[in-house]
Design an enzyme around this catalytic site. Sequence first.
Site, PDB file in Angstrom:
ATOM      1  N   TYR A 233      11.774   3.842 -12.683  1.00  0.00           N
ATOM      2  CA  TYR A 233      11.884   4.965 -13.636  1.00  0.00           C
ATOM      3  C   TYR A 233      12.716   6.174 -13.004  1.00  0.00           C
ATOM      4  O   TYR A 233      13.589   6.523 -13.906  1.00  0.00           O
ATOM      5  CB  TYR A 233      10.343   5.430 -13.876  1.00  0.00           C
TER       6      TYR A 233
ATOM      7  N   ARG B 109      31.403   5.996 -30.892  1.00  0.00           N
ATOM      8  CA  ARG B 109      31.894   5.483 -31.858  1.00  0.00           C
ATOM      9  C   ARG B 109      31.779   6.188 -33.313  1.00  0.00           C
ATOM     10  O   ARG B 109      32.663   6.558 -33.916  1.00  0.00           O
ATOM     11  CB  ARG B 109      31.296   4.111 -32.028  1.00  0.00           C
TER      12      ARG B 109
ATOM     13  N   GLY C 255      27.406   4.323 -26.264  1.00  0.00           N
ATOM     14  CA  GLY C 255      28.533   3.946 -26.845  1.00  0.00           C
ATOM     15  C   GLY C 255      28.618   4.165 -28.580  1.00  0.00           C
ATOM     16  O   GLY C 255      29.429   4.314 -28.999  1.00  0.00           O
TER      17      GLY C 255
ATOM     18  N   PHE D 124       4.535   7.832 -28.288  1.00  0.00           N
ATOM     19  CA  PHE D 124       3.767   9.315 -28.405  1.00  0.00           C
ATOM     20  C   PHE D 124       4.589  10.298 -28.779  1.00  0.00           C
ATOM     21  O   PHE D 124       4.602  10.808 -29.833  1.00  0.00           O
ATOM     22  CB  PHE D 124       3.118   9.384 -27.027  1.00  0.00           C
TER      23      PHE D 124
HETATM   24  P1  NAD Z   1       5.591   6.032 -24.812  1.00  0.00           P
HETATM   25  O1  NAD Z   1       5.668   4.956 -23.667  1.00  0.00           O
HETATM   26  O2  NAD Z   1       4.553   6.670 -25.557  1.00  0.00           O
HETATM   27  O3  NAD Z   1       6.994   5.753 -25.692  1.00  0.00           O
HETATM   28  C1  NAD Z   1       8.069   4.908 -25.433  1.00  0.00           C
HETATM   29  C2  NAD Z   1       8.532   4.227 -26.587  1.00  0.00           C
HETATM   30  O4  NAD Z   1       9.646   3.629 -26.006  1.00  0.00           O
HETATM   31  C3  NAD Z   1       7.395   3.237 -26.954  1.00  0.00           C
HETATM   32  O5  NAD Z   1       7.438   3.296 -28.398  1.00  0.00           O
HETATM   33  C4  NAD Z   1       7.908   1.876 -26.401  1.00  0.00           C
HETATM   34  O6  NAD Z   1       7.537   0.859 -27.170  1.00  0.00           O
HETATM   35  C5  NAD Z   1       9.538   2.350 -26.634  1.00  0.00           C
HETATM   36  N1  NAD Z   1      10.387   1.394 -25.583  1.00  0.00           N
HETATM   37  C6  NAD Z   1      10.285   1.027 -24.360  1.00  0.00           C
HETATM   38  N2  NAD Z   1      11.314   0.260 -24.054  1.00  0.00           N
HETATM   39  C7  NAD Z   1      11.994   0.173 -25.100  1.00  0.00           C
HETATM   40  C8  NAD Z   1      13.099  -0.685 -25.353  1.00  0.00           C
HETATM   41  N3  NAD Z   1      13.842  -1.448 -24.417  1.00  0.00           N
HETATM   42  N4  NAD Z   1      13.894  -0.727 -26.532  1.00  0.00           N
HETATM   43  C9  NAD Z   1      13.260   0.084 -27.861  1.00  0.00           C
HETATM   44  N5  NAD Z   1      11.983   0.798 -27.566  1.00  0.00           N
HETATM   45  C10 NAD Z   1      11.495   0.777 -26.339  1.00  0.00           C
HETATM   46  O7  NAD Z   1       6.237   7.485 -23.795  1.00  0.00           O
HETATM   47  P2  NAD Z   1       6.445   8.963 -24.513  1.00  0.00           P
HETATM   48  O8  NAD Z   1       5.428   9.838 -23.651  1.00  0.00           O
HETATM   49  O9  NAD Z   1       6.430   9.160 -25.771  1.00  0.00           O
HETATM   50  O10 NAD Z   1       7.761   9.007 -23.808  1.00  0.00           O
HETATM   51  C11 NAD Z   1       9.204   9.229 -24.514  1.00  0.00           C
HETATM   52  C12 NAD Z   1      10.164   9.526 -23.768  1.00  0.00           C
HETATM   53  O11 NAD Z   1      10.052  10.871 -23.169  1.00  0.00           O
HETATM   54  C13 NAD Z   1      10.474   8.613 -22.578  1.00  0.00           C
HETATM   55  O12 NAD Z   1      11.934   8.212 -22.468  1.00  0.00           O
HETATM   56  C14 NAD Z   1      10.013   9.130 -21.255  1.00  0.00           C
HETATM   57  O13 NAD Z   1      10.690   8.712 -20.250  1.00  0.00           O
HETATM   58  C15 NAD Z   1      10.224  10.735 -21.720  1.00  0.00           C
HETATM   59  N6  NAD Z   1       9.368  11.574 -21.025  1.00  0.00           N
HETATM   60  C16 NAD Z   1       7.986  11.702 -21.502  1.00  0.00           C
HETATM   61  C17 NAD Z   1       7.141  12.456 -20.859  1.00  0.00           C
HETATM   62  C18 NAD Z   1       5.584  12.591 -21.090  1.00  0.00           C
HETATM   63  O14 NAD Z   1       5.037  13.655 -20.580  1.00  0.00           O
HETATM   64  N7  NAD Z   1       5.277  12.442 -22.438  1.00  0.00           N
HETATM   65  C19 NAD Z   1       7.684  13.317 -19.787  1.00  0.00           C
HETATM   66  C20 NAD Z   1       8.895  13.114 -19.020  1.00  0.00           C
HETATM   67  C21 NAD Z   1       9.849  12.314 -19.980  1.00  0.00           C
HETATM   68  N1  UDP Z   2      27.723   0.043 -28.423  1.00  0.00           N
HETATM   69  C1  UDP Z   2      26.807   0.054 -29.443  1.00  0.00           C
HETATM   70  N2  UDP Z   2      27.037   0.433 -30.657  1.00  0.00           N
HETATM   71  C2  UDP Z   2      28.062   1.080 -31.040  1.00  0.00           C
HETATM   72  C3  UDP Z   2      28.929   1.183 -30.172  1.00  0.00           C
HETATM   73  C4  UDP Z   2      28.886   0.621 -28.732  1.00  0.00           C
HETATM   74  O1  UDP Z   2      25.498  -0.491 -28.902  1.00  0.00           O
HETATM   75  O2  UDP Z   2      28.075   1.508 -32.198  1.00  0.00           O
HETATM   76  C5  UDP Z   2      27.603  -0.502 -27.020  1.00  0.00           C
HETATM   77  C6  UDP Z   2      28.564  -1.573 -26.772  1.00  0.00           C
HETATM   78  O3  UDP Z   2      27.821  -2.919 -26.731  1.00  0.00           O
HETATM   79  C7  UDP Z   2      29.112  -1.392 -25.434  1.00  0.00           C
HETATM   80  C8  UDP Z   2      28.352   0.032 -25.129  1.00  0.00           C
HETATM   81  O4  UDP Z   2      27.783   0.642 -26.356  1.00  0.00           O
HETATM   82  O5  UDP Z   2      28.852  -2.315 -24.568  1.00  0.00           O
HETATM   83  C9  UDP Z   2      29.211   1.182 -24.596  1.00  0.00           C
HETATM   84  O6  UDP Z   2      30.292   1.303 -25.288  1.00  0.00           O
HETATM   85  P1  UDP Z   2      31.599   2.087 -24.911  1.00  0.00           P
HETATM   86  O7  UDP Z   2      32.490   2.054 -26.276  1.00  0.00           O
HETATM   87  O8  UDP Z   2      31.573   3.122 -24.382  1.00  0.00           O
HETATM   88  O9  UDP Z   2      32.170   0.888 -23.922  1.00  0.00           O
HETATM   89  P2  UDP Z   2      32.813  -0.522 -24.033  1.00  0.00           P
HETATM   90  O10 UDP Z   2      32.607  -0.855 -25.771  1.00  0.00           O
HETATM   91  O11 UDP Z   2      34.134  -0.485 -23.710  1.00  0.00           O
HETATM   92  O12 UDP Z   2      31.805  -1.498 -23.219  1.00  0.00           O
END
Ligand code: NAD
Ligand code: UDP
Length: 312
Positions: free
Chosen positions: A144, A105, A101, A12
Site C-alpha cells: 500500500y 489523452r 494515460g 466509502f
Molecule cells: P474503500 O476500500 O472503501 O474504497 C476503495 C474502492 O476502490 C472500493 O470501492 C473498491 O472496490 C475499489 N477498488 C479497489 N481496487 C480496485 C480496482 N483495481 N479497480 C477498480 N476499483 C477498485 O476505501 P476508502 O476509504 O474509500 O479509500 C478511497 C481512497 O482514498 C483509496 O485510494 C485510499 O487509499 C484513499 N485514502 C483513504 C483514507 C481513509 O481514511 N479513508 C486515507 C488515506 C487514503
Molecule cells: N490508457 C487508458 N485510457 C486511455 C489512454 C491510455 O487506459 O484513454 C492507458 C493505456 O493502456 C496505456 C496507459 O494508459 O498503457 C499509459 O498511457 P500513455 O499514453 O501514457 O502511454 P503508452 O500508451 O505509450 O503506454
Amino acid sequence: MKKILVTGGAGFLGANLCKKLVQQGHDVLCVDNFFTGSKENIAELIGQKYFDLMRHDVTFPLYVEVDEIYNLACPASPVHYQYDPVQTTKTSVHGAINMLGLAKRVHAKILQASTSEVYGDPEVHPQSETYWGRVNPIGIRSCYDEGKRCAETLFFDYWRQHKTKIKVARIFNTYGPLMHPNDGRVVSNFIVQAIQGNPITIYGDGTQTRSFCYVSDLIDGLIALMNTPEEVTGPINLGNPVEFTMLELAELVIRMTGSVSQIIFQKLPEDDPKQRKPNIDLASKHLNWQPKIHLEEGLQETINYFRKVLLK
Ligand code: NAD
Ligand code: UDP
Ligand code: UDP
C-alpha cells in the site's frame, strides 16, 4: 456541468464523493470492481440521469471521455489491502498509469487519493508535505505505502513530462457513514464492537495516535483541491489535526454508545505507525480549507449510521 470519473466510486470515500458531485449537478461516471465497495453504497444514485456505474478494474485500460478524474480506486483498510498485496500494488501503480494515460489523452484534470501512509512510521511530528517519510519497503504495509508513493511519482512525472494537469491529496484517517461494518479500520471496528456488545479490540497498548477527519470535511477538501488553479499540484495534506490515542478513542466510543463492552488488548500489527497528525497549513493557504466537524459530532453521525446498518 462537468463529466467526472470517480474510480473506486462505490467505496466509502468514493460513494460520498459521487453523491456530492451529482448533487452539485455534474455528470458522474463511477468505476469500481467492487473489491471493498458495493452497489449498496450508491444505490440511491443508480438510475439517475446523470450517474453511470461501470464494473471495471483500473489495472486494465479504460477508454472514456471525461473532464475530470478522481482516482480513488484502492483498498484502504490494512486487512483488505494485505489480503492480496500484489493486486494492491497493481491497483496503485497500473491503475495510476492507466488513469494518467486517460487524462493525458483527453486532457482531463486528474486528482490522486494519496495517503498519510507515504510518511510511514514518521519521526517528524506533525507531518508536513516536505517530509519524505520513513517507509519500510519490504514489510506487510509496503504494498500500500510504496504503491501509493510510486503513484505519486507517476503523477509528478506525467506533470513534468506530459504537462498533465495533476492534483495530489495526502489523505489522513477519515471516517463516517458508508464505511463497511467489516472494513477493519479502527473507527468502524470500535463502533460496531460497541453496538454489538463485543470486546473492543485495541492493538498494542493503545498509546499510538491518529487524527480523525469526518468524511464531509474530507470530500469538501478533495473538491476544493480539484478546483484550484493549474499551478496548484500538491501534494497537499487533507485531514483533521486533532490527535487522539486509540485508548482515548475506545473510551469515547464506549461512552457515546452507552456500551457494556470491555476493552481487550491484542497484538500490535507489524510496522503500525506510532503517531500521525497532519500539518494542514498548505490546505488552509491554497484551498482556504479546514475541518469543521469535531470528533464527537462525527462519531455521533457514524454511530447512528452503523445502528441503522446493523439492524438491517
Ligand atoms: P474503500 O476500500 O472503501 O474504497 C476503495 C474502492 O476502490 C472500493 O470501492 C473498491 O472496490 C475499489 N477498488 C479497489 N481496487 C480496485 C480496482 N483495481 N479497480 C477498480 N476499483 C477498485 O476505501 P476508502 O476509504 O474509500 O479509500 C478511497 C481512497 O482514498 C483509496 O485510494 C485510499 O487509499 C484513499 N485514502 C483513504 C483514507 C481513509 O481514511 N479513508 C486515507 C488515506 C487514503
Ligand atoms: N490508457 C487508458 N485510457 C486511455 C489512454 C491510455 O487506459 O484513454 C492507458 C493505456 O493502456 C496505456 C496507459 O494508459 O498503457 C499509459 O498511457 P500513455 O499514453 O501514457 O502511454 P503508452 O500508451 O505509450 O503506454
Ligand atoms: N486499531 C486498533 N484496533 C482495531 C483496528 C485498528 O487498535 O480494531 C489500531 C491500529 O493498530 C492503528 C490504529 O488503530 O494503530 C489505526 O488503524 P487503522 O487500520 O484504522 O488505520 P491506519 O493504521 O492505516 O492508520
